[in-house]
Motif scaffolding. Sequence first.
Motif, PDB file in Angstrom:
ATOM      1  N   THR A   3       0.893  -1.325   0.033  1.00  0.00           N
ATOM      2  CA  THR A   3       0.101  -0.139   0.111  1.00  0.00           C
ATOM      3  C   THR A   3       0.864   1.318   0.209  1.00  0.00           C
ATOM      4  N   PHE A   4       0.795   1.855  -0.987  1.00  0.00           N
ATOM      5  CA  PHE A   4       1.799   3.052  -1.244  1.00  0.00           C
ATOM      6  C   PHE A   4       1.093   4.250  -0.332  1.00  0.00           C
ATOM      7  N   ALA A   5       2.206   4.990   0.232  1.00  0.00           N
ATOM      8  CA  ALA A   5       1.972   6.357   0.960  1.00  0.00           C
ATOM      9  C   ALA A   5       0.983   7.372   0.168  1.00  0.00           C
ATOM     10  N   LEU A   6       0.244   8.160   0.681  1.00  0.00           N
ATOM     11  CA  LEU A   6      -0.299   9.175   0.066  1.00  0.00           C
ATOM     12  C   LEU A   6       0.565  10.251   0.402  1.00  0.00           C
ATOM     13  N   LEU A   7       0.913  11.105  -0.555  1.00  0.00           N
ATOM     14  CA  LEU A   7       1.999  12.149  -0.400  1.00  0.00           C
ATOM     15  C   LEU A   7       1.336  13.624  -0.537  1.00  0.00           C
ATOM     16  N   TYR A   8       2.260  14.565   0.138  1.00  0.00           N
ATOM     17  CA  TYR A   8       1.530  15.814   0.168  1.00  0.00           C
ATOM     18  C   TYR A   8       2.763  16.769  -0.229  1.00  0.00           C
ATOM     19  N   THR A   9       3.073  17.622  -1.185  1.00  0.00           N
ATOM     20  CA  THR A   9       4.273  18.387  -1.659  1.00  0.00           C
ATOM     21  C   THR A   9       4.214  19.586  -0.699  1.00  0.00           C
ATOM     22  N   ASP A  10       5.274  20.056  -0.109  1.00  0.00           N
ATOM     23  CA  ASP A  10       5.065  21.296   0.508  1.00  0.00           C
ATOM     24  C   ASP A  10       5.493  22.598  -0.547  1.00  0.00           C
ATOM     25  N   GLU A  11       5.423  23.663   0.187  1.00  0.00           N
ATOM     26  CA  GLU A  11       5.659  24.925  -0.896  1.00  0.00           C
ATOM     27  C   GLU A  11       6.637  24.824  -1.601  1.00  0.00           C
ATOM     28  N   ASP A  12       7.819  24.449  -1.216  1.00  0.00           N
ATOM     29  CA  ASP A  12       9.021  24.775  -1.954  1.00  0.00           C
ATOM     30  C   ASP A  12       9.303  23.652  -3.061  1.00  0.00           C
ATOM     31  N   MET A  13       8.444  22.512  -3.032  1.00  0.00           N
ATOM     32  CA  MET A  13       8.830  21.445  -4.140  1.00  0.00           C
ATOM     33  C   MET A  13       8.061  21.911  -5.344  1.00  0.00           C
ATOM     34  N   ALA A  15       5.903  21.730  -8.776  1.00  0.00           N
ATOM     35  CA  ALA A  15       4.765  21.113  -9.198  1.00  0.00           C
ATOM     36  C   ALA A  15       4.982  20.229 -10.190  1.00  0.00           C
ATOM     37  N   LEU A  16       6.241  20.141 -10.870  1.00  0.00           N
ATOM     38  CA  LEU A  16       6.628  19.157 -11.930  1.00  0.00           C
ATOM     39  C   LEU A  16       6.922  17.954 -11.059  1.00  0.00           C
ATOM     40  N   VAL A  17       7.220  17.947 -10.013  1.00  0.00           N
ATOM     41  CA  VAL A  17       7.579  16.613  -9.165  1.00  0.00           C
ATOM     42  C   VAL A  17       6.152  16.064  -8.895  1.00  0.00           C
ATOM     43  N   ALA A  18       5.163  16.639  -8.419  1.00  0.00           N
ATOM     44  CA  ALA A  18       3.735  15.891  -8.411  1.00  0.00           C
ATOM     45  C   ALA A  18       3.486  15.471  -9.463  1.00  0.00           C
ATOM     46  N   THR A  19       3.631  15.994 -10.646  1.00  0.00           N
ATOM     47  CA  THR A  19       3.167  15.512 -12.001  1.00  0.00           C
ATOM     48  C   THR A  19       3.863  14.235 -12.261  1.00  0.00           C
ATOM     49  N   LEU A  20       5.313  14.299 -11.991  1.00  0.00           N
ATOM     50  CA  LEU A  20       6.172  12.970 -12.543  1.00  0.00           C
ATOM     51  C   LEU A  20       5.750  11.906 -11.382  1.00  0.00           C
ATOM     52  N   LEU A  21       5.639  12.132 -10.264  1.00  0.00           N
ATOM     53  CA  LEU A  21       5.122  11.136  -9.250  1.00  0.00           C
ATOM     54  C   LEU A  21       3.616  10.331  -9.645  1.00  0.00           C
ATOM     55  N   ARG A  22       2.629  11.380 -10.017  1.00  0.00           N
ATOM     56  CA  ARG A  22       1.310  11.054 -10.489  1.00  0.00           C
ATOM     57  C   ARG A  22       1.712  10.041 -11.789  1.00  0.00           C
ATOM     58  N   SER A  23       2.598  10.458 -12.554  1.00  0.00           N
ATOM     59  CA  SER A  23       2.610   9.458 -13.730  1.00  0.00           C
ATOM     60  C   SER A  23       3.301   8.105 -13.361  1.00  0.00           C
ATOM     61  N   ARG A  24       3.915   7.985 -12.232  1.00  0.00           N
ATOM     62  CA  ARG A  24       4.273   6.741 -11.565  1.00  0.00           C
ATOM     63  C   ARG A  24       3.189   6.216 -11.052  1.00  0.00           C
ATOM     64  N   GLY A  25       1.961   6.707 -10.988  1.00  0.00           N
ATOM     65  CA  GLY A  25       0.876   6.161 -10.264  1.00  0.00           C
ATOM     66  C   GLY A  25       0.644   6.505  -8.601  1.00  0.00           C
ATOM     67  N   LEU A  26       1.456   7.195  -8.483  1.00  0.00           N
ATOM     68  CA  LEU A  26       1.314   7.733  -6.858  1.00  0.00           C
ATOM     69  C   LEU A  26       0.505   8.676  -6.721  1.00  0.00           C
ATOM     70  N   ASP A  27      -0.510   8.832  -5.596  1.00  0.00           N
ATOM     71  CA  ASP A  27      -1.424   9.715  -5.232  1.00  0.00           C
ATOM     72  C   ASP A  27      -0.675  10.907  -4.424  1.00  0.00           C
ATOM     73  N   VAL A  28      -0.542  11.983  -5.070  1.00  0.00           N
ATOM     74  CA  VAL A  28      -0.071  13.188  -4.837  1.00  0.00           C
ATOM     75  C   VAL A  28      -0.949  14.556  -4.653  1.00  0.00           C
ATOM     76  N   THR A  29      -0.721  15.176  -3.780  1.00  0.00           N
ATOM     77  CA  THR A  29      -1.473  16.301  -3.568  1.00  0.00           C
ATOM     78  C   THR A  29      -0.417  17.479  -3.290  1.00  0.00           C
ATOM     79  N   THR A  30      -0.950  18.850  -3.713  1.00  0.00           N
ATOM     80  CA  THR A  30       0.212  19.870  -3.421  1.00  0.00           C
ATOM     81  C   THR A  30      -0.495  20.795  -2.610  1.00  0.00           C
ATOM     82  N   VAL A  31       0.326  21.812  -2.004  1.00  0.00           N
ATOM     83  CA  VAL A  31       0.186  23.118  -1.203  1.00  0.00           C
ATOM     84  C   VAL A  31      -0.935  23.909  -2.065  1.00  0.00           C
ATOM     85  N   PRO A  32      -0.606  24.339  -3.272  1.00  0.00           N
ATOM     86  CA  PRO A  32      -1.876  25.136  -4.162  1.00  0.00           C
ATOM     87  C   PRO A  32      -3.122  24.428  -4.348  1.00  0.00           C
TER      88      PRO A  32
END
Length: 114
Positions: A3-13, A15-32
């Motif tokens: 079971t993969f961890a749900l992820l949350y990127t902080d303000e300094d990360m 937005a491309l990181v979230a996009t790339l992680l989503r393309s790997r099938g991971l559940d990511v949300t961001t500060v914005p």
Amino acid sequence: MTTFALLYTDEDMSALVATLLRSRGLDVTTVPEQATIGKTDIEQLEFATSVGRCILTHNRVDFERLHLQYITEDKQHSGIIIVPQKNAYEVAQRIGILVNALNVEEIRNQLLYA
């Protein structure tokens, strides 16, 4: 089954990181996306914990301190992953490797370095 961890990127990360992680099938949300821009680090960690998400950050010093504070106060969090500031592709790769190697329970309450 992992079971993969749900992820949350902080303000300094990036937005491309979230996009790339989503393309790997991971559940990511961001500060914005969560409308939490401008919140303090403790508020970000509290939010991530309240929604069961591991926070991803470049901010080593502050989040190491917050992790120690949580331990001292016997509080729980959903995990903190600290990643050095590199290009977004390398950051996403490092996070992806770590998250694929550990399940939610192995990340919970841990301070990890990718």
